[in-house]
Motif scaffolding. Structure first.
Motif, mmCIF file in Angstrom:
data_model
loop_
_atom_site.group_PDB
_atom_site.id
_atom_site.type_symbol
_atom_site.label_atom_id
_atom_site.label_comp_id
_atom_site.label_asym_id
_atom_site.label_seq_id
_atom_site.Cartn_x
_atom_site.Cartn_y
_atom_site.Cartn_z
ATOM 1 N N GLU A 142 9.886 110.149 -50.394
ATOM 2 C CA GLU A 142 10.061 109.546 -49.071
ATOM 3 C C GLU A 142 11.246 110.158 -48.342
ATOM 4 N N GLN A 143 12.124 110.727 -49.107
ATOM 5 C CA GLN A 143 13.315 111.364 -48.532
ATOM 6 C C GLN A 143 12.916 112.557 -47.651
ATOM 7 N N HIS A 144 12.136 113.506 -48.233
ATOM 8 C CA HIS A 144 11.744 114.654 -47.398
ATOM 9 C C HIS A 144 10.264 114.630 -47.034
ATOM 10 N N LYS A 145 9.643 113.453 -47.165
ATOM 11 C CA LYS A 145 8.295 113.168 -46.650
ATOM 12 C C LYS A 145 7.254 114.208 -47.065
ATOM 13 N N SER A 146 7.072 114.291 -48.387
ATOM 14 C CA SER A 146 6.086 115.258 -48.869
ATOM 15 C C SER A 146 5.633 114.868 -50.269
ATOM 16 N N PHE A 147 4.355 115.194 -50.589
ATOM 17 C CA PHE A 147 3.950 115.072 -51.978
ATOM 18 C C PHE A 147 4.718 116.112 -52.777
ATOM 19 N N LEU A 148 5.021 115.768 -54.000
ATOM 20 C CA LEU A 148 5.812 116.690 -54.813
ATOM 21 C C LEU A 148 4.929 117.394 -55.830
ATOM 22 N N ALA A 149 5.057 118.714 -55.871
ATOM 23 C CA ALA A 149 4.374 119.470 -56.914
ATOM 24 C C ALA A 149 4.987 119.055 -58.252
ATOM 25 N N THR A 193 14.263 109.278 -55.921
ATOM 26 C CA THR A 193 13.268 108.881 -56.906
ATOM 27 C C THR A 193 11.891 108.870 -56.237
ATOM 28 N N PRO A 194 10.968 109.704 -56.710
ATOM 29 C CA PRO A 194 9.656 109.749 -56.067
ATOM 30 C C PRO A 194 8.853 108.466 -56.301
ATOM 31 N N ILE A 195 8.017 108.118 -55.329
ATOM 32 C CA ILE A 195 7.152 106.945 -55.523
ATOM 33 C C ILE A 195 5.705 107.426 -55.697
ATOM 34 N N PRO A 196 4.888 106.665 -56.452
ATOM 35 C CA PRO A 196 3.493 107.075 -56.600
ATOM 36 C C PRO A 196 2.708 106.783 -55.324
ATOM 37 N N ARG A 197 1.902 107.721 -54.854
ATOM 38 C CA ARG A 197 1.084 107.496 -53.668
ATOM 39 C C ARG A 197 -0.308 108.097 -53.904
#
Ligand SMILES: [Zn+2]
Ligand SMILES: [Zn+2]
Length: 644
Positions: A142-149, A193-197
């Protein structure tokens, strides 16, 4: 098009046709010595051997350019991914060129051919029911608004508790991971901390493909005599049971997914990358299918580091089999372990190790590097790059053994006795010469056997043995002016035999040291001899005029060791090792002292003598470096003496 294509290397009916690939280096890593020996250099040796045997051989490689790492780095450097790849492609090309890697084609993955072939494979797998669309939950920052590889999530490995595991794979236990399974996951870019989406992805049903992959790998690993670690890693994957794996990613820089609703996604690199071998061949020749759809007539040899094994023995063959098409499939898999640098890891960020064009900057010819790396190829376990060993292998093995043999004979033929003209060597024979030929032929048979089995390190030792046998020939027969005057026919016979042996040797070392081989051929004034099954010792005929002798190698001064270690790092690891060794030596000496004291107590008379012996023994184990230096200078002296 067709007219330029006629010069391309293509398989020939009824011949042993060899297709060779080395793992595609990831574009934005500058390769270090371990990367070089791990795949490209090893593949190059095998390719050169096949060519020196006269087999139609095609060796392809290229940079693997798609993927998250490229996209992110391009953002960092404020360039387009294409610009970034262009820059690094040039760096890779320069490094391999300097190391004399004889690719027939060094391509790149972002091409129309890659798109066409990868999409074709994808669509056939889809049609045949081996792909499935699944809604997935993916880490989203959510910090840099992108799905993370996957590799942009870091955290603790849930299987072995390694704290620095990446979301795609754990470096410690080697397991492929799901980033959401990591303990305490963090975004690599900003630490959030990434969130699941939820999102949608395509999965390859490896579980459904498992029976055909298993059947193929069981057969191929035996027929192609895969290296041990290749077999073990593959078996462990199969034993664990293959699982469906996502082959699409949320990225722009990659091969487009040929399905509706996937505009923002591309094929994942580990599905895409091995297909690069096929597309790179297709950019080399329009007739690529003659190589890749010709399993009856083409044998495929693939070279890689052990971390790349599953992509070549599970994913790639699984993708091939799932299409239902006819494919040339991996026959031999040659995998290496890791090369360490001075008992530590290569690290670009810490400035430790020899990277990219560093090797060139030392002023030492690439053949010396090739020789050292190949004689230390990590085949069955990790091996070490060490500066003292590097210097010793040049000064002792190359200069003293190999260089001496070649130089001494050619200089002798250059001398007034023969004036560079090969004498009639057919007028004298004796059982010694037949025995000598037999010995060389035994080594030649061994060399051929080893290289056909891709035992590169062993075959290099065997080639060096042919040089040692040559030195023995010169010593046993004492070729000099006296022999030439007193027994001219015998002297001519020795010279003829030795020259022909040098001609053979130039071919045997060509795969390892191509520039040295070319230098020898220039001095012999001969073309390369196709490596025979049986050596007849008559390829250089009487009356042939040879060229001028020139030194093949020069001495590396021992003080370079310190200089290079300061320049390229490794001093800390070195000190730690020296301390450990000194401790071990002290312990050993202490043990011996006690033992001797015990013995002395038993036998009072011998006391003085044994203490002296221990002290001497203890001293000798410490200054190992000095002994090496003495050996070196002796070697040099010997060479100077013998060649004058
Ligand atoms: Zn982030
Ligand atoms: Zn782990």
């Amino acid at each position: 098009m067709a007219s330029t294509d006629t010069k391309k290397i293509l398989p020939e009916e009824g011949k042993r046709n060899i297709l060779i690939s080395s793992a595609l280096p990831y574009v934005n890593n500058v390769p270090h010595l371990g990367n070089i020996i791990g795949s490209v250099l090893s593949a190059d040796v095998f390719s050169r051997f096949c060519k020196a045997r006269g087999y139609p051989t095609l060796f392809v490689c290229g940079t693997d350019e798609y993927g998250t790492a490229t996209e992110t780095k391009a953002i960092e450097e404020r360039v387009t991914p294409q610009q970034l790849c262009d820059k690094y492609y040039a760096i890779h090309s320069e490094v391999y060129q300097w190391f004399n890697i004889g690719f027939d084609h060094f391509g790149r993955t972002p091409t129309k051919q890659q798109t066409d072939i990868a999409q074709d494979i994808f669509l056939k797998l889809y049609k045949n029911g081996y792909l499935e669309e699944r809604a997935t939950v993916q880490p989203y920052c959510e910090q840099h608004k992108s799905f993370l590889a996957d590799r942009f999530v870091e955290g603790e490995c849930p299987l072995c508790q390694y704290p620095d595991a990446r979301g795609d794979q754990c470096d410690k236990c080697g397991h492929l991971l799901d980033p959401l399974d990591l303990i305490n996951p963090k975004c690599k870019l900003d630490g959030a901390t990434p969130i699941p989406r939820e999102t949608k992805h395509v999965f390859i049903l490896l579980d459904k493909l498992q029976p055909v992959i298993e059947e193929w790998s069981k057969k191929s690993s035996v027929e192609g005599a895969w290296s041990h670690n290749g077999k073990v890693i593959t078996e462990s994957w199969l034993n664990e049971g293959l699982k469906p794996r996502g082959i699409t990613r949320d990225l722009k820089w990659g091969t487009k997914v040929p399905l509706e609703g996937y505009d923002e996604k591309v094929l994942y690199v580990w599905f895409d990358a091995c297909i690069g071998y096929v597309s790179i061949t297709a950019t080399y020749t329009e007739e690529w299918e003659k190589w890749w759809r010709n399993p009856e007539q083409v044998k495929l040899y693939q070279f890689m580091g052990k971390d790349n094994v599953p992509f070549h023995t599970v994913i790639f063959p699984g993708s091939q089999l799932g299409t239902g098409d006819k494919w040339t499939m991996p026959n031999h898999i040659s995998t290496t372990e890791y090369l360490n640098y001075e008992h530590g890891k290569f690290s670009k960020s810490r400035g430790v190790g020899v990277f990219g064009t560093n090797a060139k900057e030392t002023g030492i010819p690439s053949d010396v590097w090739r020789y050292y790396l190949l004689s230390h190829r990590p085949e069955t376990g990790d091996s070490e790059f060490e500066w003292d060993g590097f210097i010793a292998s040049n000064n002792n093995e190359l200069l003293k053994n190999f260089g001496n043999f070649v130089n001494r004979v050619i200089k002798f033929v250059n001398s007034k006795i023969y004036d560079s003209v090969v004498p009639d060597y057919t007028k004298h024979t004796e059982p010694y010469f037949d025995e000598h030929k037999k010995e060389v032929n035994a080594a030649l048979a061994q060399y051929n056997e080893e290289l056909h089995a891709v035992k590169l390190k062993a075959a290099l030792q065997t080639a060096m043995k042919v040089s040692s046998i040559g030195n023995k020939l010169l010593q046993d027969n004492k070729i000099d002016n006296k022999l030439a005057t007193e027994q001219p026919d015998k002297c001519a016979a020795v010279v003829g035999l030795a020259l022909n042996q040098i001609h053979l040797l130039a071919s045997l070392i060509e795969p390892y040291m191509p520039a040295t081989s070319a230098l020898i051929l220039e001095q012999l004034n001969m073309p390369l001899l196709i490596i025979p099954d049986l050596w007849e010792a008559d390829s250089i005929k009487p009356n042939h005029k040879i060229g001028q002798a020139a030194h093949l190698f020069s001495v590396i001064k021992p003080e370079k060791e310190k200089e290079w270690r300061e320049l390229f790092g490794g001093e800390e690891a070195r000190k730690a090792k020296a301390e450990k060794e000194a401790k071990a030596a002290a312990k050993k000496a202490e043990k011996e002292r006690k033992k001797a004291a015990k013995a002395a107590a038993k036998d009072g008379g011998a006391k003085g003598e044994s203490v002296e012996a221990i002290e001497k023994g203890g001293k000798e184990t410490l200054p190992g470096e000095k002994t090496a230096v003495e050996e070196v200078s002796e070697g040099v002296k010997q060479v100077v003496l013998q060649s004058s």
